[in-house]
Write an enzyme that holds these catalytic residues in place. Structure first.
Site, short mmCIF file in Angstrom:
data_model
loop_
_atom_site.label_atom_id
_atom_site.label_comp_id
_atom_site.label_asym_id
_atom_site.label_seq_id
_atom_site.Cartn_x
_atom_site.Cartn_y
_atom_site.Cartn_z
N VAL A 194 8.90 1.38 5.12
CA VAL A 194 7.88 2.41 4.98
C VAL A 194 6.55 1.87 5.49
O VAL A 194 6.16 0.74 5.17
CB VAL A 194 7.74 2.88 3.52
CG1 VAL A 194 6.54 3.80 3.35
CG2 VAL A 194 9.02 3.60 3.06
N LYS A 195 5.90 2.68 6.30
CA LYS A 195 4.56 2.32 6.78
C LYS A 195 3.55 3.12 5.98
O LYS A 195 3.65 4.36 5.89
CB LYS A 195 4.44 2.65 8.27
CG LYS A 195 3.05 2.41 8.85
CD LYS A 195 3.09 2.54 10.35
CE LYS A 195 1.70 2.44 10.95
NZ LYS A 195 1.75 2.41 12.42
#
Ligand code: 5RP
Length: 294
Positions: free
Chosen positions: A205-206
């Protein structure tokens, strides 16, 4: 009453207990994945530090020629040896990056509305299918997700399709948390958004950095990498990277704070020292000053 009205406030993140990895595999949440998926993740995340420096140069897919990225063919190849992963869109890669480049590719496979729209959230879709991603030799697929915005359901549906296609061929997916103009960058928002993306199948996840970030990383069962956001003074960008790593991030997917730095190559290396080698922000900034072209 909406169901969420009765929900207890989450507060016990067990910060003293390490997350499960299993079999010594360094990537958080990947212990039950199959070999090909793990092998691709191991190309992204350094097996010793467990972290990654990703260079994001996908800005043009919605913003056109951003400052610093006017010429991808001139700017990006010299930075490639200083980072682990290149993150871009297929047209940019195909036209501007030599295919001899050794970095694994995180391919942006979603399209979104351009910055000419006030609400960019409600019009995204698939820009590159799984066959196209395999032809580009992608080790990771990336798409933006708009939690709390008009396009939330559409973008989560897109994420699910990308995760399904990636799972079918052993290619991990990175879910990118988008922050709309009216969205506060709070611990509460990032706790919600990062967890939603992970539970919907994102392998990475960014997110953006925020106060209370150690809770965000603890509650997200897969690695979080931070975006850099708008250009900061180099010392401040290194401080943000240092805080993020100290508070549980597994790397950065940084764009403007590298390619808009006075010396992008020196900045990429300084970020790497924080991410992989335990440098403090001050020590990394000293390296940057010593290394930057005078
Ligand atoms: C936004 C993205 C961009 O790649 C990212 O935000 C750019 O990096 P930076 O903010 O560090 O310039 O994923 O959807």
């Amino acid at each position: 009453m909406a169901d969420s009205d009765g929900a207890r406030v989450a507060k016990d993140y067990h910060l003293d207990i390490a997350p499960p990895t299993g079999d010594g595999f360094a990537v958080k949440g990947a212990q039950h994945l199959e070999w090909g998926m793990k092998n691709r993740l191991a190309r992204m995340f350094d097996p010793v530090s467990g972290n990654t420096v990703m260079l994001a140069f996908d800005h043009g897919y919605i913003m056109g020629p951003t400052s610093g990225l006017e010429r991808l063919d001139v700017v990006i190849p010299p930075l490639a040896p200083h980072v682990n992963v290149l993150m871009g869109a297929r047209g940019a890669l195909r036209s501007c990056i030599p295919p001899t480049v050794q970095n694994p590719i995180c391919l942006r496979v979603g399209y979104d509305k351009s910055v000419l729209f006030d609400d960019m959230s409600d019009g995204g879709g698939l820009a590159c299918d799984i066959a196209g991603a395999i032809r580009m030799n992608a080790v990771c697929l990336a798409a933006q997700t708009f939690i709390g915005a008009a396009g939330e359901a559409n973008s989560l549906g897109l994420l699910a399709r990308i995760v399904d296609s990636g799972n079918a061929y052993g290619i991990p997916t990175m879910g990118v948390v988008a922050v709309g103009k009216d969205m506060a960058r709070t611990e509460k928002f990032f706790l919600l958004a990062t967890r939603i993306l992970a539970e919907n199948g994102a392998n990475v996840v960014k997110s953006y950095y925020c106060d209370g970030f150690e809770h965000v990383t603890a509650a997200c069962p897969v690695p979080i990498v931070i975006a850099g956001g708008k250009k900061l003074p180099e010392a401040d960008a290194l401080q943000m990277a240092y805080r993020a790593i100290s508070e549980g991030a597994h790397g950065v997917d940084m764009g403007r704070n590298i390619f808009q730095a006075a010396d992008p190559g020196a900045m990429a290396q300084a970020v790497g020292l924080v991410v992989h080698s335990g440098y403090t922000a001050a020590a990394a900034y000293e390296f940057y000053q010593d290394t930057a072209a005078k």
